[in-house]
Design a protein around this motif. Structure first.
Motif, PDB file in Angstrom:
ATOM      1  N   TYR A   1       0.823  -1.205   0.000  1.00  0.00           N
ATOM      2  CA  TYR A   1       0.000   0.000   0.000  1.00  0.00           C
ATOM      3  C   TYR A   1       0.859   1.258   0.000  1.00  0.00           C
ATOM      4  N   ALA A   2       1.938   1.244   0.757  1.00  0.00           N
ATOM      5  CA  ALA A   2       2.812   2.417   0.801  1.00  0.00           C
ATOM      6  C   ALA A   2       3.402   2.695  -0.580  1.00  0.00           C
TER       7      ALA A   2
ATOM      8  N   MET B   1      -9.014  -2.036   4.088  1.00  0.00           N
ATOM      9  CA  MET B   1      -9.374  -2.481   5.439  1.00  0.00           C
ATOM     10  C   MET B   1      -8.275  -3.293   6.121  1.00  0.00           C
ATOM     11  N   MET B   2      -7.012  -2.903   5.903  1.00  0.00           N
ATOM     12  CA  MET B   2      -5.910  -3.496   6.651  1.00  0.00           C
ATOM     13  C   MET B   2      -5.664  -2.694   7.928  1.00  0.00           C
ATOM     14  N   ASP B   3      -5.344  -3.376   9.011  1.00  0.00           N
ATOM     15  CA  ASP B   3      -5.021  -2.685  10.260  1.00  0.00           C
ATOM     16  C   ASP B   3      -3.768  -1.829  10.061  1.00  0.00           C
ATOM     17  N   GLY B   4      -3.842  -0.564  10.464  1.00  0.00           N
ATOM     18  CA  GLY B   4      -2.686   0.318  10.417  1.00  0.00           C
ATOM     19  C   GLY B   4      -2.417   0.954   9.074  1.00  0.00           C
ATOM     20  N   GLN B   5      -3.305   0.763   8.098  1.00  0.00           N
ATOM     21  CA  GLN B   5      -3.008   1.233   6.743  1.00  0.00           C
ATOM     22  C   GLN B   5      -2.878   2.759   6.654  1.00  0.00           C
ATOM     23  N   VAL B   6      -3.679   3.485   7.408  1.00  0.00           N
ATOM     24  CA  VAL B   6      -3.635   4.940   7.312  1.00  0.00           C
ATOM     25  C   VAL B   6      -2.293   5.471   7.818  1.00  0.00           C
TER      26      VAL B   6
ATOM     27  N   LEU C   1      -8.242   9.489   2.393  1.00  0.00           N
ATOM     28  CA  LEU C   1      -9.633   9.111   2.632  1.00  0.00           C
ATOM     29  C   LEU C   1      -9.633   7.661   3.093  1.00  0.00           C
ATOM     30  N   ALA C   2      -9.990   7.427   4.343  1.00  0.00           N
ATOM     31  CA  ALA C   2      -9.985   6.071   4.899  1.00  0.00           C
ATOM     32  C   ALA C   2     -11.374   5.455   4.773  1.00  0.00           C
TER      33      ALA C   2
ATOM     34  N   LEU D   1      -9.981   4.937  15.108  1.00  0.00           N
ATOM     35  CA  LEU D   1      -8.589   4.522  14.931  1.00  0.00           C
ATOM     36  C   LEU D   1      -7.968   5.183  13.702  1.00  0.00           C
ATOM     37  N   ASP D   2      -8.718   5.286  12.626  1.00  0.00           N
ATOM     38  CA  ASP D   2      -8.184   5.903  11.413  1.00  0.00           C
ATOM     39  C   ASP D   2      -7.913   7.388  11.615  1.00  0.00           C
ATOM     40  N   VAL D   3      -8.785   8.059  12.337  1.00  0.00           N
ATOM     41  CA  VAL D   3      -8.543   9.476  12.642  1.00  0.00           C
ATOM     42  C   VAL D   3      -7.282   9.615  13.477  1.00  0.00           C
ATOM     43  N   GLU D   4      -7.109   8.731  14.445  1.00  0.00           N
ATOM     44  CA  GLU D   4      -5.914   8.751  15.287  1.00  0.00           C
ATOM     45  C   GLU D   4      -4.644   8.553  14.454  1.00  0.00           C
ATOM     46  N   GLU D   5      -4.741   7.742  13.389  1.00  0.00           N
ATOM     47  CA  GLU D   5      -3.580   7.485  12.542  1.00  0.00           C
ATOM     48  C   GLU D   5      -3.332   8.589  11.523  1.00  0.00           C
ATOM     49  N   GLY D   6      -4.262   9.528  11.389  1.00  0.00           N
ATOM     50  CA  GLY D   6      -4.030  10.644  10.480  1.00  0.00           C
ATOM     51  C   GLY D   6      -4.949  10.741   9.291  1.00  0.00           C
ATOM     52  N   ALA D   7      -6.055  10.007   9.300  1.00  0.00           N
ATOM     53  CA  ALA D   7      -7.005  10.122   8.188  1.00  0.00           C
ATOM     54  C   ALA D   7      -7.587  11.527   8.133  1.00  0.00           C
ATOM     55  N   ASP D   8      -7.652  12.075   6.920  1.00  0.00           N
ATOM     56  CA  ASP D   8      -8.258  13.400   6.741  1.00  0.00           C
ATOM     57  C   ASP D   8      -9.775  13.311   6.610  1.00  0.00           C
TER      58      ASP D   8
END
Length: 325
Positions: A149-150, A169-174, A192-193, A237-244
């Protein structure tokens, strides 16, 4: 005789009054058009289960993107259909891969008149149809998938995509993709998560659209349809990881989740009116069972009313014309 004290009908007495007090409205700029582009074709290919929707050539995609921009919608989301696939989805991060070439072409065509977005997932590019890399036992390897993904995200950013739709929908992707983008200087690329993406029954026509190679299902990584709280947790969780921006998908079967997510996060919340939702409206209208225009606009209003700030919908351009009128 006893007469009612409260008369709510006063506010329904004419189109002008109803328009003035309407609580929820849909604006063309809140609509995003998903578009498919296929490698190796010379003419657009109709998708039988999605009337009016096609797999585009690069040239027809450019024309359709220009039409979309002129309609006043807010964005386009691009999905690529490659000629060749392999186990790791190598076409996904190839600069000459169909999705990256398409992103560059659309950006050149429309600039920033609309937000050009690209789907960041491996399912269209793998020969097994899963959204990630497979482990030896056939399960989806979460952490090996993050590396892909990266690389895919960097390729899309280099192609000019303004927004990456992380739909796997992978854990930690964002967090993983954000870190990779930032390390290469793509700090302005929007993430966009697809936070609450459910493993439901409404994706069938989409699988025709991308010529999916999937055998089995995606229930080990997409959400169980019975779980509402889990969808909210994923969004947090996605917001915490940086999802806009966070997404709920599908839209209408999960309006309750959409409302809960909207109440729980402080970033924009989007929803995807998926291919099955689109196909059901088209089929019912074609049989004369419902009013097509009314059902389309009512469905979009319902999604907005539940809390969506924007909606991905295959009706985007057509609905935008009605809304402008």
């Amino acid at each position: 005789m006893s007469f009612p004290v409260h008369r709510p009908r006063r506010l329904r007495q004419s189109p002008a009054v109803r328009r003035l007090v309407r609580e929820t409205a849909v604006h063309p700029a809140q609509l995003v058009l998903p578009m498919f582009v296929r490698e190796g074709i010379t003419e657009p290919v109709p998708i039988s289960s999605m009337p009016g929707v096609v797999q585009h050539t690069i040239d027809s995609l450019r024309r359709a993107a220009a039409e979309a921009a002129a309609s006043g919608i807010g964005g386009v989301m691009l999905f690529g259909v490659p000629e060749e696939r392999d186990a790791t989805g190598s076409g996904a991060d190839d600069p000459r891969g169909i999705l990256n070439v398409a992103a560059a072409a659309v950006v050149a065509e429309v600039g920033d008149a609309v937000v050009v977005q690209t789907d960041l997932c491996l399912d269209e590019f793998t020969d097994h149809g899963h959204c990630g890399v497979l482990a030896p036992d056939g399960s989806v390897d979460n952490d090996a998938t993050l590396e892909r993904y990266a690389s895919m995200g960097l390729a899309q950013a280099r192609a000019g995509s303004a927004m990456l739709g992380l739909s796997g929908m992978m854990d930690g992707q964002v967090g993983f993709v954000r870190a990779a983008l930032d390390a290469e200087g793509f700090t302005e690329t929007i993430l966009l998560a697809y936070s609450a993406k459910y493993a439901g029954a409404f994706y069938g026509p989409f699988r025709e659209a991308v010529d999916s190679q999937l055998k089995g299902d995606r229930r080990t990584y997409q959400l169980d349809p019975g779980n509402g709280r889990e969808g909210v947790r994923e969004a947090l969780l996605d917001v915490e990881e940086g999802a806009d921006i966070v997404m709920v998908k599908p839209a209408m079967p999960y309006l309750d989740v959409l409302a809960e997510v909207r109440a729980s996060v402080d970033v924009p919340v989007w929803a995807y009116q998926v291919s099955g939702e689109f196909a059901m409206i088209e089929a019912a209208a074609d049989n004369g069972w419902i009013d097509r225009r009314g059902a389309i606009l009512e469905s979009l209003t319902a999604i907005r009313r539940a809390g969506a700030d924007a909606i991905l919908t295959y009706f985007a351009v057509e609905a935008a014309a009605w809304l402008r009128a």
